[in-house]
Design a protein around this motif. Structure first.
Motif, PDB file in Angstrom:
ATOM      1  N   VAL A 209       0.852  -0.959   0.316  1.00  0.00           N
ATOM      2  CA  VAL A 209      -0.556  -0.085  -0.035  1.00  0.00           C
ATOM      3  C   VAL A 209       0.701   1.711  -0.205  1.00  0.00           C
ATOM      4  O   VAL A 209       0.282   2.178  -0.954  1.00  0.00           O
ATOM      5  CB  VAL A 209      -1.242   0.213   1.532  1.00  0.00           C
ATOM      6  N   THR A 210       1.880   1.069   1.211  1.00  0.00           N
ATOM      7  CA  THR A 210       2.608   2.502   1.002  1.00  0.00           C
ATOM      8  C   THR A 210       4.258   1.786   0.574  1.00  0.00           C
ATOM      9  O   THR A 210       4.621   1.152   1.960  1.00  0.00           O
ATOM     10  CB  THR A 210       2.597   3.049   2.431  1.00  0.00           C
ATOM     11  N   GLN A 211       4.693   2.368  -0.435  1.00  0.00           N
ATOM     12  CA  GLN A 211       6.589   1.642  -0.598  1.00  0.00           C
ATOM     13  C   GLN A 211       7.511   2.657   0.476  1.00  0.00           C
ATOM     14  O   GLN A 211       7.225   3.754   0.598  1.00  0.00           O
ATOM     15  CB  GLN A 211       6.438   1.917  -2.008  1.00  0.00           C
ATOM     16  N   PRO A 212       8.307   1.740   0.503  1.00  0.00           N
ATOM     17  CA  PRO A 212       9.259   2.898   1.609  1.00  0.00           C
ATOM     18  C   PRO A 212       9.963   3.877   0.763  1.00  0.00           C
ATOM     19  O   PRO A 212      10.505   4.188  -0.674  1.00  0.00           O
ATOM     20  CB  PRO A 212      11.303   1.657   1.446  1.00  0.00           C
ATOM     21  N   ASN A 213      11.093   4.862   0.904  1.00  0.00           N
ATOM     22  CA  ASN A 213      11.440   5.669   0.634  1.00  0.00           C
ATOM     23  C   ASN A 213      12.216   5.948  -0.471  1.00  0.00           C
ATOM     24  O   ASN A 213      13.067   4.198  -0.235  1.00  0.00           O
ATOM     25  CB  ASN A 213      11.958   6.770   1.365  1.00  0.00           C
ATOM     26  N   VAL A 214      13.100   5.993  -1.162  1.00  0.00           N
ATOM     27  CA  VAL A 214      14.358   5.694  -2.217  1.00  0.00           C
ATOM     28  C   VAL A 214      15.599   5.674  -1.176  1.00  0.00           C
ATOM     29  O   VAL A 214      16.447   4.666  -1.467  1.00  0.00           O
ATOM     30  CB  VAL A 214      14.225   6.496  -2.672  1.00  0.00           C
ATOM     31  N   SER A 215      15.892   6.325  -0.396  1.00  0.00           N
ATOM     32  CA  SER A 215      16.602   5.951   0.201  1.00  0.00           C
ATOM     33  C   SER A 215      16.808   6.399   1.418  1.00  0.00           C
ATOM     34  O   SER A 215      16.059   7.224   1.844  1.00  0.00           O
ATOM     35  CB  SER A 215      18.068   6.472  -0.287  1.00  0.00           C
ATOM     36  N   TYR A 216      17.544   6.090   3.182  1.00  0.00           N
ATOM     37  CA  TYR A 216      17.514   6.184   4.014  1.00  0.00           C
ATOM     38  C   TYR A 216      19.083   6.294   4.932  1.00  0.00           C
ATOM     39  O   TYR A 216      20.108   5.386   4.338  1.00  0.00           O
ATOM     40  CB  TYR A 216      16.607   5.128   4.642  1.00  0.00           C
ATOM     41  N   ALA A 217      19.270   6.928   5.560  1.00  0.00           N
ATOM     42  CA  ALA A 217      20.240   7.189   6.711  1.00  0.00           C
ATOM     43  C   ALA A 217      20.605   6.443   7.324  1.00  0.00           C
ATOM     44  O   ALA A 217      19.093   6.207   8.048  1.00  0.00           O
ATOM     45  CB  ALA A 217      20.716   8.807   6.845  1.00  0.00           C
ATOM     46  N   ARG A 218      21.660   6.047   8.377  1.00  0.00           N
ATOM     47  CA  ARG A 218      21.521   5.381   9.433  1.00  0.00           C
ATOM     48  C   ARG A 218      20.383   5.757  10.626  1.00  0.00           C
ATOM     49  O   ARG A 218      20.868   6.832  10.869  1.00  0.00           O
ATOM     50  CB  ARG A 218      22.685   4.800   9.875  1.00  0.00           C
ATOM     51  N   GLY A 219      19.951   5.522  11.468  1.00  0.00           N
ATOM     52  CA  GLY A 219      19.341   5.757  12.230  1.00  0.00           C
ATOM     53  C   GLY A 219      17.966   5.945  11.713  1.00  0.00           C
ATOM     54  O   GLY A 219      17.070   6.631  12.516  1.00  0.00           O
ATOM     55  N   GLU A 220      17.732   6.340  10.547  1.00  0.00           N
ATOM     56  CA  GLU A 220      16.024   7.030  10.452  1.00  0.00           C
ATOM     57  C   GLU A 220      15.576   6.027  10.200  1.00  0.00           C
ATOM     58  O   GLU A 220      15.865   4.320  10.581  1.00  0.00           O
ATOM     59  CB  GLU A 220      16.307   7.051   9.077  1.00  0.00           C
ATOM     60  N   THR A 221      13.730   5.933   9.849  1.00  0.00           N
ATOM     61  CA  THR A 221      12.718   4.308  10.619  1.00  0.00           C
ATOM     62  C   THR A 221      12.111   4.333   9.072  1.00  0.00           C
ATOM     63  O   THR A 221      12.310   5.065   8.119  1.00  0.00           O
ATOM     64  CB  THR A 221      11.783   4.560  11.480  1.00  0.00           C
ATOM     65  N   VAL A 222      12.441   3.123   8.295  1.00  0.00           N
ATOM     66  CA  VAL A 222      11.466   2.606   7.204  1.00  0.00           C
ATOM     67  C   VAL A 222      10.710   2.356   7.679  1.00  0.00           C
ATOM     68  O   VAL A 222      10.028   1.965   8.228  1.00  0.00           O
ATOM     69  CB  VAL A 222      12.627   1.351   6.475  1.00  0.00           C
ATOM     70  N   SER A 223       9.607   2.692   6.667  1.00  0.00           N
ATOM     71  CA  SER A 223       8.284   1.892   6.902  1.00  0.00           C
ATOM     72  C   SER A 223       7.422   1.767   5.920  1.00  0.00           C
ATOM     73  O   SER A 223       7.251   2.445   4.972  1.00  0.00           O
ATOM     74  CB  SER A 223       7.146   3.573   7.515  1.00  0.00           C
ATOM     75  N   VAL A 224       6.596   0.758   5.765  1.00  0.00           N
ATOM     76  CA  VAL A 224       5.902   0.091   4.267  1.00  0.00           C
ATOM     77  C   VAL A 224       4.817  -0.866   5.207  1.00  0.00           C
ATOM     78  O   VAL A 224       4.387  -0.792   6.845  1.00  0.00           O
ATOM     79  CB  VAL A 224       6.671  -1.102   4.267  1.00  0.00           C
ATOM     80  N   THR A 225       3.524  -0.364   4.204  1.00  0.00           N
ATOM     81  CA  THR A 225       2.200  -0.771   5.220  1.00  0.00           C
ATOM     82  C   THR A 225       1.660  -2.108   3.440  1.00  0.00           C
ATOM     83  O   THR A 225       2.011  -2.027   2.077  1.00  0.00           O
ATOM     84  CB  THR A 225       1.431   0.631   4.788  1.00  0.00           C
TER      85      THR A 225
END
Length: 330
Positions: A209-225
């Motif tokens: 339903v909701t895809q992750p962002n293209v990129s993340y830095a360490r310490g950030e939160t990935v969210s997928v639905t």
């Protein structure tokens, strides 16, 4: 369980006319408790001077109320002995157990004199209520009334743990003993199961339903639905509802290019699995999976996968899985 069990403790008293240190029973409460299980003469003698309120040792519906087989173990790290016991030892019972263990380990030459340290790790592997000393049991306060194996329970634990300590000192193996019964196929639940799971028209279970962002830095939160189904259809014991996977790079991981390596699942501290419906009567549900990117996460290409099981209108349980788009950890 004795009458003083129902009296509770000083900081958490029970109800009705139960008091601690009871050494007699009550005909009214006996009529009620005997509907569960009536203690035999042998059981009464075995538990004396405890007046039995609930004969939990003989209660067997839907399965045994008390464990019949209890595990004990010793783990040693240098001079430290960790005593894995399945119940709650009183202060004095624990002190006597520690003294017996430290003296045994030192007398057997496994640990130098005066250096052994024993720690009681209660409630390990199963639960067998309280364990008091023989003297405390005679008083029949809350803890004595909750000692399910009778007045000599403490000495039995000490005896068997001393045997383990002696075997450990002699580097001898010990028989594993009988295995406890497996009730996994007999579990009951008072929470009714889901009637049916549905995915929206044109969608499938496991679709994102909701895809992750293209990129993340360490310490950030990935969210997928994901479109999901009730997780109680399959609790996935010894399995997982999710995985966080890293695309292998031979130079960085030593694994063939193109393979996906699992770096986290639903048992890790940095992942969360949140299942929900938009309203309670809906057959459609969702699962939001989050991953807090660790500070030591390896840079590379990642994805998040979701595993579940849905119930059809014919009440059959069918597995499904889904995967997010890839994203970069930089």
């Amino acid at each position: 369980m004795g009458y003083s069990f129902a009296a509770g403790t000083t900081d958490g008293p029970g109800m009705f006319n139960f008091i601690q240190s009871s050494n007699s029973s009550n005909p009214f409460w006996n009529i009620i408790s005997h509907a569960i299980a009536k203690p035999s003469k042998e059981q009464i003698a075995c538990q004396a001077p405890k007046p039995i309120l609930i004969d939990s040792g003989d209660a067997s519906w839907p399965y045994g109320w008390d464990p019949e087989i209890v595990p004990i173990q010793i783990l040693r790290i240098g001079q430290l002995a960790i005593l894995g016991v399945p119940g709650e030892f009183t202060t004095m019972a624990g002190r006597r157990l520690r003294e017996a263990m430290t003296s045994t380990l030192e007398d057997e030459g496994l640990i130098p004199k005066g250096e052994a340290v024993a720690v009681v790790a209660g409630l390990s592997n199963t639960y067998a209520s309280y364990i008091t000393t023989f003297e405390e049991y005679q008083q029949q306060r809350y803890e004595g009334a909750s000692t399910i194996f009778g007045p000599h329970s403490h000495q039995a634990y000490v005896q068997e743990l001393v045997k383990l300590a002696q075997a450990m000192a002699a580097n001898q193996s010990v028989p594993a003993g009988p295995s406890p019964p497996d009730y996994s196929s007999k579990f009951i639940s008072l929470l009714p199961g889901v009637i049916v799971d549905e995915a929206p028209l044109g969608k499938h279970f496991g679709d994102v339903v909701t895809q992750p962002n293209v990129s993340y830095a360490r310490g950030e939160t990935v969210s997928v639905t994901f479109h999901s189904a009730c997780p109680r259809n399959n609790l996935r014991q010894e399995g997982t509802f999710l995985t966080v996977e890293l695309l292998a790079n031979r130079t960085a991981t030593g694994v063939d290019d193109g393979e996906w390596l699992v770096v986290a699942d639903d048992g890790d501290w940095d992942t969360r699995f949140h299942w929900y419906r938009h309203f309670i009567l809906s057959a459609q549900s969702f699962a939001t999976i989050t991953w807090d990117v660790p500070a030591d996460a390896q840079p590379g290409t990642y994805r998040i996968r979701h595993f579940g099981d849905h119930k059809t209108i014919l009440q059959k349980i069918k597995p499904f899985e889904g995967a997010s788009n890839t994203f970069q950890v930089v």
